[in-house]
Design an enzyme around this catalytic site. Structure first.
Site, PDB file in Angstrom:
ATOM      1  N   CYS A   1      15.152 -15.961   8.107  1.00  0.00           N
ATOM      2  CA  CYS A   1      14.572 -17.307   8.199  1.00  0.00           C
ATOM      3  C   CYS A   1      14.447 -17.916   6.808  1.00  0.00           C
ATOM      4  O   CYS A   1      14.755 -19.099   6.593  1.00  0.00           O
ATOM      5  CB  CYS A   1      13.197 -17.243   8.871  1.00  0.00           C
ATOM      6  SG  CYS A   1      13.171 -16.458  10.499  1.00  0.00           S
TER       7      CYS A   1
ATOM      8  N   CYS B   1       2.275 -28.136  30.247  1.00  0.00           N
ATOM      9  CA  CYS B   1       1.119 -27.286  29.922  1.00  0.00           C
ATOM     10  C   CYS B   1       1.346 -26.566  28.604  1.00  0.00           C
ATOM     11  O   CYS B   1       0.443 -26.487  27.756  1.00  0.00           O
ATOM     12  CB  CYS B   1       0.890 -26.254  31.029  1.00  0.00           C
ATOM     13  SG  CYS B   1       0.619 -26.941  32.672  1.00  0.00           S
TER      14      CYS B   1
ATOM     15  N   CYS C   1       3.661 -25.304  33.716  1.00  0.00           N
ATOM     16  CA  CYS C   1       4.901 -26.026  33.439  1.00  0.00           C
ATOM     17  C   CYS C   1       5.063 -26.258  31.942  1.00  0.00           C
ATOM     18  O   CYS C   1       4.195 -25.912  31.139  1.00  0.00           O
ATOM     19  CB  CYS C   1       4.926 -27.356  34.186  1.00  0.00           C
ATOM     20  SG  CYS C   1       3.677 -28.522  33.595  1.00  0.00           S
TER      21      CYS C   1
ATOM     22  N   ASP D   1      29.455  -3.817   5.434  1.00  0.00           N
ATOM     23  CA  ASP D   1      29.402  -2.902   4.296  1.00  0.00           C
ATOM     24  C   ASP D   1      30.206  -1.655   4.664  1.00  0.00           C
ATOM     25  O   ASP D   1      30.258  -1.271   5.841  1.00  0.00           O
ATOM     26  CB  ASP D   1      27.946  -2.545   4.004  1.00  0.00           C
ATOM     27  CG  ASP D   1      27.826  -1.524   2.885  1.00  0.00           C
ATOM     28  OD1 ASP D   1      28.392  -1.755   1.813  1.00  0.00           O
ATOM     29  OD2 ASP D   1      27.166  -0.491   3.119  1.00  0.00           O
TER      30      ASP D   1
END
Length: 826
Positions: free
Chosen positions: A16, A99, A96, A510
């Site tokens: 990330c 919510c 849902c 690798d």
């Protein structure tokens, strides 16, 4: 030079961080980017425009809203560290996507929270930050839902959750029976020619029916109305709001007809009690089927939990006793007998046995264990008895950490699911406006009976619009896909890694320890005239007995495999980077590289191409000035590497091998493995730059490695695959961890990821198409052609079916076989 600090959210690994860095580095004026995963902050040095930085962060998918700070400062310091601890909540009342949006919004606005995400599939929420548990629960309750902490042992929690699901399932079936039991006969009466209009003679009978239907609404539909009321009080709207409005409008209109028939034209004196009861029954049936199917999606985690042993044979004070595994302490000595599971992580003290570790690695072959080896909880002892010392217990075992990682990944959201999140935020209010607009159009412009048509259209639009399917489309598939990967020994860290793995086009491998075994071995022996292989190997083993070099171990292992007696030598000397020498009687033995022997005046008259072409390093053996032969030592490729690489190429990926080895050896290994491109003689520090260069060419790159020197490249790649037998640093830098050492795990992970993303797209497409077609039909689009409106009862059945379809489609992934897929669509 200025610095800008922004808050980020959802960044959980170095992969990330690498994606954030790459996004920000494209902004003009950026000189340096520092990503702090602990505090969820990113600091950018340079003269870049803050708005451009914020836009780049938004594009990366990790921007927090709003940014923490974005004020230039010539000497600004790093943002103060925040408590990045994670808490998990069990959520009730959410039905849902709307919510989910409301709950996440409430949690993220709680002081101290850096990120929050909810998984509708298993009704759980993960919250990062320093906020207290009480404040988080209060925030969810203030939003109109219920929340509680997830405490206790994972197995106990799953058992409690399973019991709750079963109780909820039985309750929903009871509500279904009540709704359909009352509404079914009423509907049959109307379909078989019975009069559904109120007359003077039938008025009191219909009043009794209305009161019975009211009881159905209050009992079988009670949870819809309570949830809708809570949402209304907190200025929210959700699926239950639509159900409550639709069924409530049908019942209230019918009761108005019964109580005040004279106020309505005769053509409008039609009752819809059967619709209100049947809709409640059908939606409860849909939710019951959804609960049952949803329980199957978590079977992967349950199977992992079931792998753990329930008891352990512990030796304390010289006595053996069977204790619950919860009572085992670090440092205890335990005994494991044939056929038993390892209770906790530990280290073998005594004994020799074969263990089945397929539950961790996905590899079917048993592994031999003896003194000093590591044992993992949940693995199965096949033969022999072992004594071992407990090194990790409870939540610290590898199995417990794997379960936690899988659960966390199952609750994560890939970027493909954010479209549904954005739509869900405005979905229910939009549907309510459409229902009102359609009702007004029918009342003002429609044919008689206008009032009846208005009611039917408004009720059908409210009922058929189902945000459940949108909310379940992504998390259901992610839960099943991540669980499926875990069963194959593949740990996917988050939804972003799952999605990116599905669109890779280049994979960098690798060499040492990834394609090859990472352990040099004798690959061939060349003998001069009059010499024999065994005698050469015995002399070489005698020379290398005093060396710690990996090549020396390869020669000693080969001599041991042939049961050869090492030659006796004296005056051993190691010549750094050249070879070794020793005395045997009055003669000097030398074993080393060609250049060294030639410097010693030894003529090398052997053709070494047979060894070098195979990627082996030739070690030449000489006695005094006579060359005796050469021993080829090579890092052999793993038995299944070539087959796994062929699978990757068949999947359309370009396979690149990267290594620090010399070009000749690298190309020899590449020929055996079947890779497309070789990057040889690459320094460890330059591997990340090579990955970046491929990305600059437009490639979506995965990096596969196992060593500390691979960590920067793993973080730089779009997705990093760490071999689980490698270092902790490499594993922490990767988005996907392979518990086994086979490259088949990479191919399996990519196949499972692709299947999961296809499944998500199918779910989202189905949910969007359902609403795109269902709402116009419910609004009366086909009335000019058919002369009929969509029945609210049919709308209720369609709504329930949409959720069940999404859940069922996600569950198809449970039968997906990665190694047999070869690109087949699940």
């Amino acid at each position: 030079m200025s610095e800008h600090t922004f808050a980020i959210q959802g960044a959980s690994c170095q992969g990330c961080a690498g994606k954030i860095r790459r996004a920000l580095e494209t902004v003009e004026g950026v000189e340096q980017v520092q990503v702090d995963l602990d505090t969820q902050r990113v600091t950018i040095s340079g003269e870049a425009n803050p708005d451009a930085l914020q836009a780049a962060l938004q594009e990366s998918g990790y921007a927090a809203d709003p940014p923490a700070t974005a004020t230039p400062s010539a000497h600004s310091s790093k943002a103060p560290a925040a408590d990045a601890s994670e808490q998990q909540l069990s959520i009730s009342g959410a039905t849902c996507a709307s919510c989910v949006s409301s709950i996440e919004k409430a949690l993220r606005h709680t002081p101290g929270v850096t990120d929050a995400s909810m998984n509708l599939a298993d009704r759980s929420a993960r919250v990062q930050g320093s906020a207290s548990l009480d404040s988080l629960i209060r925030a969810v309750e203030n939003a109109g839902y219920g929340a509680s902490a997830m405490h206790g042992d994972p197995q106990q929690h799953r058992q409690h959750q399973r019991q709750q699901q079963q109780a909820h399932y039985r309750q929903l079936l009871g509500h279904t029976a009540l709704g359909i039991g009352v509404g079914g006969p009423l509907m049959a009466w109307g379909l078989l020619g019975g009069d559904m209009a109120v007359t003077d003679q039938s008025r009191w009978a219909w009043l009794a029916v209305g009161l019975v239907c009211l009881a159905v609404l209050l009992v079988a539909g009670r949870h819809f109305y309570i949830s809708a009321w809570k949402a209304f009080r907190h200025h929210n709207a959700n699926m239950d709001t639509l159900v409550a409005l639709g069924t409530g409008a049908a019942w209230l209109y019918s009761m108005a007809v019964v109580l005040f028939p004279q106020t309505l034209p005769v053509s409008a004196r039609h009752v819809y009690f059967e619709a209100s009861a049947m809709i409640i029954g059908l939606i409860n049936l849909g939710q019951a089927l959804e609960v049952r199917a949803r329980g199957k999606t978590s079977q992967a985690v349950e199977r992992l939990l079931d792998l753990g042993a329930k008891t352990a044979r512990v030796i304390r004070d010289g006595e053996e006793q069977d204790l619950p595994v919860e009572q085992v302490r670090t440092g205890d000595t335990l005994r494991i007998r044939p056929g038993e599971k390892v209770a906790v992580d530990g280290q073998v003290l005594e004994g020799d046995s074969q263990l089945d570790e397929s539950m961790l690695t996905g590899e079917p072959m048993p592994v031999r264990k003896h003194s000093g080896d590591t044992l993992h909880a949940g693995t199965l002892n096949q033969s022999g008895t072992l004594l071992y010392r407990a090194t990790a217990v409870g939540k610290d075992t590898a199995l417990a950490q794997i379960v936690e990682l899988v659960k966390k990944a199952q609750g994560s959201k890939p970027s493909i699911g954010r479209l549904a999140d954005r739509i869900s935020a405005v979905f229910v209010p939009t549907i309510m406006l459409i229902a009102v607009a359609a009702a007004l159009l029918w009342y003002n412009l429609g044919p008689d009976p206008r009032l009846t048509h208005m009611l039917v259209v408004a009720t059908s639009v409210l009922i058929i619009a189902c945000p459940c399917a949108l909310g379940l489309a992504t998390p259901m598939s992610v839960m099943v896909g991540v669980g499926k990967a875990a069963e194959a020994g593949i740990l996917i860290r988050d939804g972003e890694a799952l999605q990116t793995s599905a669109k890779l086009d280049t994979i960098v491998l690798d060499k040492t320890g990834t394609i090859t075994e990472g352990k040099p071995a004798v690959s061939g022996i060349l003998c001069s005239d009059g010499q024999q292989e065994d005698s050469l190997l015995a002399l070489a083993a005698g020379l290398e007995a005093g060396s710690e070099h990996p090549l020396a171990h390869a020669i000693l292992d080969a001599a041991r495999e042939r049961s050869l007696t090492r030659a006796r030598v004296t005056a051993f000397q190691a010549h750094n980077g050249l070879g070794v020498s020793a005395r045997q009687g009055e003669q000097t033995l030398r074993l080393g590289n060609r250049r060294w022997l030639e410097e010693q005046g030894i003529a090398v008259n052997l053709d070494l191409s047979a060894l070098t072409d195979a990627g082996a390093t030739p070690l030449l053996l000489a006695r005094d000035r006579q060359l005796l032969g050469a021993i080829g030592v090579a890092d052999r490729i793993k038995p299944d590497s070539a087959e796994a690489i062929a699978r990757l190429r068949q999947a359309g990926l370009k396979v690149v091998m990267i290594t620090g080895d010399v070009a000749a050896s690298a190309h020899a290994i590449a020929r055996q493995a079947g890779v497309d491109e070789v990057m040889a003689e690459v320094l460890p520090a330059d591997k990340a730059d090579r990955v970046k260069a491929l990305q600059a060419q437009g490639a979506t790159v995965a990096m596969v490695g196992d060593g500390i020197n691979d960590a920067p490249a793993l973080a730089q790649a779009d997705v990093g695959f760490a071999i689980g037998s490698g270092t902790d640093v490499a594993i922490e830098s990767a988005g996907v961890t392979l518990m086994g050492g086979s490259l088949h795990g990479v191919a399996d992970a990519i196949a499972i990821s692709a299947a999961t993303v296809r499944n998500i797209k199918q779910n989202l497409f189905g949910a969007f198409v359902y609403n795109s077609l269902g709402v116009p039909l419910a609004a009366g689009l086909l009335y000019p052609f058919t002369g009929a409106l969509l029945s609210p009862v049919i709308a209720g059945a369609a709504m329930s079916l949409s959720s069940v379809t999404v859940v069922s489609n996600a569950n198809r992934l449970r039968w997906f076989n990665a190694r047999k897929s070869r690109g087949d669509t699940p």
